[in-house]
Design a protein around this motif. Sequence first.
Motif, short mmCIF file in Angstrom:
data_model
loop_
_atom_site.label_atom_id
_atom_site.label_comp_id
_atom_site.label_asym_id
_atom_site.label_seq_id
_atom_site.Cartn_x
_atom_site.Cartn_y
_atom_site.Cartn_z
N THR A 52 -7.31 11.79 9.83
CA THR A 52 -6.07 12.23 9.18
C THR A 52 -6.09 11.82 7.71
OG1 THR A 52 -4.96 11.80 11.27
CG2 THR A 52 -3.54 12.16 9.36
N MET A 53 -6.49 10.58 7.44
CA MET A 53 -6.52 10.09 6.07
C MET A 53 -7.56 10.83 5.23
SD MET A 53 -4.09 8.08 5.85
CE MET A 53 -4.35 7.53 4.17
N ALA A 54 -8.72 11.11 5.84
CA ALA A 54 -9.76 11.84 5.11
C ALA A 54 -9.27 13.25 4.77
CB ALA A 54 -11.04 11.90 5.94
N GLY A 113 -9.87 3.73 12.06
CA GLY A 113 -8.67 3.38 11.32
C GLY A 113 -8.94 3.23 9.83
N GLU A 114 -7.86 3.30 9.04
CA GLU A 114 -8.00 3.13 7.60
C GLU A 114 -6.89 2.22 7.09
OE1 GLU A 114 -7.03 3.94 3.42
OE2 GLU A 114 -5.78 4.15 5.20
N ALA A 115 -7.26 1.31 6.20
CA ALA A 115 -6.27 0.48 5.53
C ALA A 115 -6.85 0.05 4.19
CB ALA A 115 -5.92 -0.76 6.37
N PHE A 116 -6.05 0.01 3.14
CA PHE A 116 -6.46 -0.37 1.78
C PHE A 116 -7.62 0.46 1.24
CE2 PHE A 116 -6.02 -4.19 4.43
CZ PHE A 116 -4.79 -4.64 3.99
N HIS A 158 1.19 -3.57 4.36
CA HIS A 158 0.31 -2.40 4.36
C HIS A 158 0.46 -1.49 5.56
CE1 HIS A 158 -2.72 -3.64 7.38
NE2 HIS A 158 -2.39 -4.85 7.02
N GLY A 159 0.09 -0.24 5.38
CA GLY A 159 0.08 0.73 6.47
C GLY A 159 -1.30 0.80 7.08
N ILE A 160 -1.41 1.51 8.19
CA ILE A 160 -2.71 1.77 8.81
C ILE A 160 -2.73 3.28 9.08
CG2 ILE A 160 -4.22 1.36 10.81
CD1 ILE A 160 -2.66 -1.34 11.17
N GLY A 161 -3.82 3.93 8.71
CA GLY A 161 -3.91 5.36 8.92
C GLY A 161 -4.97 5.68 9.95
N GLU A 162 -4.84 6.86 10.60
CA GLU A 162 -5.88 7.34 11.50
C GLU A 162 -6.97 7.91 10.59
OE1 GLU A 162 -8.35 9.63 13.66
OE2 GLU A 162 -6.84 10.75 12.54
N THR A 180 0.85 -1.20 0.00
CA THR A 180 0.00 0.00 0.00
C THR A 180 0.88 1.25 0.00
OG1 THR A 180 -0.10 0.24 2.41
CG2 THR A 180 -1.76 -1.19 1.38
N GLY A 181 0.25 2.40 0.00
CA GLY A 181 0.98 3.66 0.03
C GLY A 181 1.27 4.11 1.45
N GLY A 182 1.72 5.36 1.57
CA GLY A 182 1.99 5.95 2.88
C GLY A 182 3.47 6.02 3.20
N SER A 183 3.79 6.94 4.11
CA SER A 183 5.20 7.19 4.43
C SER A 183 5.84 6.01 5.17
CB SER A 183 5.32 8.47 5.26
OG SER A 183 4.56 8.35 6.44
N THR A 184 5.06 5.26 5.93
CA THR A 184 5.63 4.15 6.69
C THR A 184 6.11 3.05 5.74
OG1 THR A 184 3.97 4.67 8.37
CG2 THR A 184 5.24 2.64 8.68
N ILE A 185 5.24 2.66 4.82
CA ILE A 185 5.61 1.60 3.87
C ILE A 185 6.74 2.09 2.95
CG2 ILE A 185 4.73 -0.03 2.12
CD1 ILE A 185 3.66 -0.38 5.05
N SER A 195 -0.60 8.52 18.10
CA SER A 195 -1.82 8.99 17.42
C SER A 195 -2.49 7.88 16.61
CB SER A 195 -1.49 10.16 16.50
OG SER A 195 -0.59 9.74 15.50
N LYS A 196 -1.78 6.78 16.36
CA LYS A 196 -2.38 5.71 15.57
C LYS A 196 -2.89 4.54 16.42
CE LYS A 196 -0.16 6.26 11.04
NZ LYS A 196 0.52 5.54 9.96
N ALA A 197 -2.74 4.64 17.75
CA ALA A 197 -3.09 3.49 18.60
C ALA A 197 -4.54 3.02 18.38
CB ALA A 197 -2.85 3.83 20.06
#
Length: 256
Positions: free
Chosen positions: A161-163, A183-186, A154-158, A63-68, A224-226
């Motif tokens: 924040t993702m919206a 949470g958000e993923a995929f 994959h990453g997981i977003g808050e 997936t995308g995102g800075s973590t991946i 912030s992602k817990a």
Amino acid sequence: PTMEKWTGRSSLERRLQEYLGISAVKIVAGDCDRDPVTKNLLGLKTAEAFVSTIENGQIIAVTGGSTIASIPNYIEKANDLQELLFIAARGGVGEDIGLQANVIAASFAEACGGKYRTFYYPESLSEETHKAFQNEPSVRKMIQLYEQVDCVIHGIGEAQTMANLRESSTEEKEMLQKTEAKGEAFGYYFDRTGKAVHRIRTVGIQIDQLERVPLIYAVAGGISKAAAILAYMSTAPKQTVLITDEAAAQEMLKQI
Ligand code: G3H
């Protein structure tokens, strides 16, 4: 003190793994929210785990995102990785180009000396056009390819924040608040029970396809992602390996 720290983190890993009911939890030191180096540690930890478990010839969806995006920096070219094929876990454009899944799939391939296949899909389609697009041969081919995926990273977003990052409409943001999306993923948004309350209009790996993927790395850190991680973990397939940081892990235990 080092030994104590080590023991502390590994017992944290065990407790979380048991509670979440997933295959494993790996925790790195720090807090992604406060120290950017922590994200690199997540990248390194994931790269090590990935390289030691993947087999040549396999297909990996990312997936995308800075973590991946931080993972490929820690993968070294090796002869036994050259037949790997990397694909985006979902088609999508509109986000920061360097953080898009397609670009990240290409950097994984470059790092390994493997191959990649891009999949572009406009995210701003109307419901009608989206439906029509799904019958396109290129889209159908991609959906079939998702059936053959051996590994997902994959990453997981808050959720909020993702919206915001996606510049979602006010309507969509209000809906996410109303449904208590955490949470958000995929491209799926989940509430705290793991129920998918919303999905962005795109084509990507489906939740039921994910269930059949033998190896899954979920990578996300920062206090912030817990809540986002916990939300997604309520529905994550059992074979998931969570790679997170100490701050998120401690906060998750507080929220459980
Ligand atoms: O799907 C999750 C997000 O892409 C996570 O993005 O790693 O930049 O926080 P991030």
